[in-house]
Design a protein around this motif. Structure first.
Motif, PDB file in Angstrom:
ATOM      1  N   GLY A  88       0.831  -1.144  -0.101  1.00  0.00           N
ATOM      2  CA  GLY A  88       0.089   0.022   0.000  1.00  0.00           C
ATOM      3  C   GLY A  88       0.872   1.154   0.024  1.00  0.00           C
ATOM      4  O   GLY A  88       1.945   1.418   0.670  1.00  0.00           O
ATOM      5  N   LEU A  89       0.266   2.504  -0.643  1.00  0.00           N
ATOM      6  CA  LEU A  89       0.793   3.577  -0.531  1.00  0.00           C
ATOM      7  C   LEU A  89       0.048   4.222   0.180  1.00  0.00           C
ATOM      8  O   LEU A  89      -1.489   4.686  -0.157  1.00  0.00           O
ATOM      9  CB  LEU A  89       1.120   4.260  -1.898  1.00  0.00           C
ATOM     10  N   TYR A  90       0.554   5.490   1.025  1.00  0.00           N
ATOM     11  CA  TYR A  90      -0.142   6.242   1.831  1.00  0.00           C
ATOM     12  C   TYR A  90       0.425   7.706   2.029  1.00  0.00           C
ATOM     13  O   TYR A  90       1.785   7.795   1.861  1.00  0.00           O
ATOM     14  CB  TYR A  90      -0.532   5.923   3.266  1.00  0.00           C
ATOM     15  N   SER A  91      -0.415   8.897   2.077  1.00  0.00           N
ATOM     16  CA  SER A  91       0.059   9.879   2.292  1.00  0.00           C
ATOM     17  C   SER A  91      -0.766  10.683   3.432  1.00  0.00           C
ATOM     18  O   SER A  91      -2.103  10.671   3.297  1.00  0.00           O
ATOM     19  CB  SER A  91       0.130  10.755   0.975  1.00  0.00           C
ATOM     20  N   PHE A  92      -0.333  11.357   4.253  1.00  0.00           N
ATOM     21  CA  PHE A  92      -0.797  11.858   5.613  1.00  0.00           C
ATOM     22  C   PHE A  92      -0.713  13.383   5.445  1.00  0.00           C
ATOM     23  O   PHE A  92       0.693  13.868   5.516  1.00  0.00           O
ATOM     24  CB  PHE A  92      -0.671  11.077   6.811  1.00  0.00           C
ATOM     25  N   PRO A  93      -1.547  14.236   5.596  1.00  0.00           N
ATOM     26  CA  PRO A  93      -1.102  15.839   5.821  1.00  0.00           C
ATOM     27  C   PRO A  93      -0.424  16.306   6.926  1.00  0.00           C
ATOM     28  O   PRO A  93      -0.653  15.562   8.049  1.00  0.00           O
ATOM     29  CB  PRO A  93      -2.347  16.313   5.492  1.00  0.00           C
TER      30      PRO A  93
END
Length: 113
Positions: A88-93
């Motif tokens: 999985g690829l994830y991005s959190f601000p």
């Protein structure tokens, strides 16, 4: 790989892991590929259910990562759950916060900017 100025190279098989400590608590281990003034960081982070069983996850900047191995769960303050799985690829601000629960030995490649 040939040496070129400004080029960094490593692999998941690296031997150079160091403890990742936040607020006096070990959260796992980290191997930095890049650390630049101003906040840019990239590298590998690993933990296991014993060390990372339940830890705070507070994002400063933005945290984007690819899970290379393992499973974990994030639970937001309002009870929403996000499952993190290998591949999985994830991005959190910036400002995102949750409780991180490591379910199995976990490794991610991360970029914090």
């Amino acid at each position: 790989m040939a040496d070129f100025p400004g080029v960094s190279a490593s692999s998941i098989a690296t031997d150079s892991w160091e403890p990742f400590i936040e607020e006096g608590r070990e959260m796992g281990q980290v191997h930095f590929l890049v650390q630049k003034e101003g906040g840019l960081m990239a590298g590998l982070w690993r933990t296991d259910p014993e060390i990372g069983g339940e830890i705070p996850y507070n994002v400063t900047g933005s945290d984007t990562f690819h899970v290379l191995k393992g499973e974990a769960e994030l639970e937001t303050p309002d009870g929403q759950k996000i499952n993190l799985i290998a591949g999985g690829l994830y991005s959190f601000p910036d400002g995102f916060s949750a409780t991180w629960r490591t379910r199995s030995p976990f490794v991610k490649f991360f970029v914090i900017a």
